[in-house]
Design a protein around this motif. Structure first.
Motif, PDB file in Angstrom:
ATOM      1  N   PHE A  51       0.838  -1.204   0.000  1.00 29.62           N
ATOM      2  CA  PHE A  51       0.000   0.000   0.000  1.00 29.62           C
ATOM      3  C   PHE A  51       0.870   1.249   0.000  1.00 29.62           C
ATOM      4  CE2 PHE A  51      -3.782  -2.467   1.049  1.00 29.62           C
ATOM      5  CZ  PHE A  51      -4.794  -1.703   0.503  1.00 29.62           C
ATOM      6  N   ALA A  52       1.915   1.269   0.807  1.00 34.56           N
ATOM      7  CA  ALA A  52       2.790   2.441   0.904  1.00 34.56           C
ATOM      8  C   ALA A  52       3.542   2.694  -0.396  1.00 34.56           C
ATOM      9  CB  ALA A  52       3.784   2.264   2.054  1.00 34.56           C
ATOM     10  N   LYS A 103      -9.917  -0.029  -9.031  1.00 38.92           N
ATOM     11  CA  LYS A 103     -10.089   1.357  -9.477  1.00 38.92           C
ATOM     12  C   LYS A 103      -9.748   2.324  -8.343  1.00 38.92           C
ATOM     13  CE  LYS A 103     -13.362   4.545 -11.482  1.00 38.92           C
ATOM     14  NZ  LYS A 103     -14.575   5.182 -11.057  1.00 38.92           N
ATOM     15  N   SER A 104     -10.220   2.030  -7.140  1.00 34.57           N
ATOM     16  CA  SER A 104      -9.925   2.885  -5.990  1.00 34.57           C
ATOM     17  C   SER A 104      -8.433   2.915  -5.681  1.00 34.57           C
ATOM     18  CB  SER A 104     -10.701   2.409  -4.761  1.00 34.57           C
ATOM     19  OG  SER A 104     -12.071   2.609  -4.954  1.00 34.57           O
ATOM     20  N   LEU A 105      -7.783   1.759  -5.779  1.00 36.70           N
ATOM     21  CA  LEU A 105      -6.334   1.707  -5.543  1.00 36.70           C
ATOM     22  C   LEU A 105      -5.591   2.571  -6.550  1.00 36.70           C
ATOM     23  CD1 LEU A 105      -5.718  -2.083  -4.789  1.00 36.70           C
ATOM     24  CD2 LEU A 105      -5.771  -0.195  -3.148  1.00 36.70           C
ATOM     25  N   ARG A 106      -6.002   2.500  -7.823  1.00 35.77           N
ATOM     26  CA  ARG A 106      -5.347   3.321  -8.855  1.00 35.77           C
ATOM     27  C   ARG A 106      -5.525   4.811  -8.559  1.00 35.77           C
ATOM     28  NH1 ARG A 106      -7.178  -1.008 -12.058  1.00 35.77           N
ATOM     29  NH2 ARG A 106      -9.099   0.053 -12.655  1.00 35.77           N
ATOM     30  N   GLU A 107      -6.718   5.190  -8.092  1.00 35.76           N
ATOM     31  CA  GLU A 107      -6.985   6.596  -7.769  1.00 35.76           C
ATOM     32  C   GLU A 107      -6.161   7.070  -6.574  1.00 35.76           C
ATOM     33  OE1 GLU A 107     -11.199   6.619  -7.152  1.00 35.76           O
ATOM     34  OE2 GLU A 107     -11.645   6.485  -9.302  1.00 35.76           O
ATOM     35  N   MET A 108      -5.888   6.166  -5.629  1.00 38.93           N
ATOM     36  CA  MET A 108      -5.146   6.517  -4.416  1.00 38.93           C
ATOM     37  C   MET A 108      -3.632   6.377  -4.581  1.00 38.93           C
ATOM     38  SD  MET A 108      -7.316   4.554  -1.513  1.00 38.93           S
ATOM     39  CE  MET A 108      -9.071   4.653  -1.401  1.00 38.93           C
ATOM     40  N   ALA A 109      -3.198   5.769  -5.663  1.00 41.02           N
ATOM     41  CA  ALA A 109      -1.779   5.477  -5.849  1.00 41.02           C
ATOM     42  C   ALA A 109      -0.934   6.744  -5.781  1.00 41.02           C
ATOM     43  CB  ALA A 109      -1.555   4.773  -7.180  1.00 41.02           C
ATOM     44  N   SER A 110       0.203   6.611  -5.137  1.00 39.65           N
ATOM     45  CA  SER A 110       1.146   7.713  -5.014  1.00 39.65           C
ATOM     46  C   SER A 110       2.300   7.478  -5.984  1.00 39.65           C
ATOM     47  CB  SER A 110       1.675   7.773  -3.576  1.00 39.65           C
ATOM     48  OG  SER A 110       2.681   8.746  -3.463  1.00 39.65           O
ATOM     49  N   PRO A 138       6.909   6.509  -3.105  1.00 39.35           N
ATOM     50  CA  PRO A 138       6.560   5.729  -1.915  1.00 39.35           C
ATOM     51  C   PRO A 138       6.215   6.610  -0.724  1.00 39.35           C
ATOM     52  CG  PRO A 138       8.615   4.946  -2.881  1.00 39.35           C
ATOM     53  CD  PRO A 138       8.265   6.220  -3.583  1.00 39.35           C
ATOM     54  N   MET A 139       5.315   6.074   0.108  1.00 45.06           N
ATOM     55  CA  MET A 139       4.979   6.729   1.363  1.00 45.06           C
ATOM     56  C   MET A 139       5.836   6.080   2.456  1.00 45.06           C
ATOM     57  SD  MET A 139       0.840   6.983   0.993  1.00 45.06           S
ATOM     58  CE  MET A 139       0.564   8.279   2.173  1.00 45.06           C
ATOM     59  N   LYS A 140       6.108   6.830   3.504  1.00 44.71           N
ATOM     60  CA  LYS A 140       6.854   6.287   4.632  1.00 44.71           C
ATOM     61  C   LYS A 140       5.857   5.575   5.545  1.00 44.71           C
ATOM     62  CE  LYS A 140       9.774   7.505   8.506  1.00 44.71           C
ATOM     63  NZ  LYS A 140      10.307   8.584   9.339  1.00 44.71           N
ATOM     64  N   LEU A 141       6.110   4.304   5.810  1.00 41.52           N
ATOM     65  CA  LEU A 141       5.207   3.474   6.604  1.00 41.52           C
ATOM     66  C   LEU A 141       5.804   3.173   7.968  1.00 41.52           C
ATOM     67  CD1 LEU A 141       2.772   1.458   6.898  1.00 41.52           C
ATOM     68  CD2 LEU A 141       4.297  -0.252   5.856  1.00 41.52           C
ATOM     69  N   SER A 150       2.937  10.859   3.398  1.00 43.14           N
ATOM     70  CA  SER A 150       2.994  10.996   1.944  1.00 43.14           C
ATOM     71  C   SER A 150       4.255  11.745   1.536  1.00 43.14           C
ATOM     72  CB  SER A 150       1.757  11.738   1.434  1.00 43.14           C
ATOM     73  OG  SER A 150       1.860  13.115   1.742  1.00 43.14           O
ATOM     74  N   PRO A 151       4.631  11.646   0.254  1.00 42.08           N
ATOM     75  CA  PRO A 151       5.790  12.412  -0.234  1.00 42.08           C
ATOM     76  C   PRO A 151       5.632  13.918  -0.021  1.00 42.08           C
ATOM     77  CG  PRO A 151       5.153  10.760  -1.846  1.00 42.08           C
ATOM     78  CD  PRO A 151       4.083  10.775  -0.788  1.00 42.08           C
ATOM     79  N   GLU A 152       4.372  14.391   0.050  1.00 40.55           N
ATOM     80  CA  GLU A 152       4.109  15.815   0.264  1.00 40.55           C
ATOM     81  C   GLU A 152       4.155  16.186   1.746  1.00 40.55           C
ATOM     82  OE1 GLU A 152       1.695  13.795  -1.345  1.00 40.55           O
ATOM     83  OE2 GLU A 152       2.659  14.140  -3.269  1.00 40.55           O
TER      84      GLU A 152
END
Length: 115
Positions: A16-17, A50-57, A60-63, A83-85
């Motif tokens: 997920f991350a 579809k939801s995963l594609r919309e949420m994809a970063s 990578p996110m820090k987990l 998140s990267p942001e």
């Protein structure tokens, strides 16, 4: 020592991350139901994808996983992702599996909020 289920859940959260959609989709049943508390309920593998594609970063996110509890066909993982942001999300996911031998996730309930 981590159990097989704990190793799997750690890897799933890493996926997920890192927006590793193929790994995540391989880990769920065709009739997956994902409840994101306070937001929506996603039923079925294609809407889930579809939801995963919309949420994809794109990055990578820090987990950080702080707690993981497994028992039989159910498990809970609590932690945070940044998140990267720089947005910090705290989460608690409750998982239900379809069985014991090569189990797949049949239901997820996610409590997520920005901190």
């Amino acid at each position: 020592m981590e159990t097989k289920q704990q190793v799997f859940l750690k890897r799933l959260n890493e996926a997920f991350a890192n927006s590793e959609l193929e790994f995540i989709l391989d880990a769920v049943t065709d009739d997956i139901q994902w409840t994101i508390v306070g937001d929506r309920v996603i039923s079925g593998k294609e809407p889930f994808a579809k939801s995963l594609r919309e949420m994809a970063s794109p990055q990578p996110m820090k987990l950080e996983i702080r707690h993981m509890v497994t028992h039989g066909r159910e498990a809970v993982v609590e932690g945070s992702m940044i998140s990267p942001e720089g947005k910090n999300y705290s989460f608690c996911d409750i998982y239900s599996f379809n069985g014991f031998k090569d189990p797949k996730i049949k239901a997820m309930k996610s409590y997520v909020f920005e901190i």
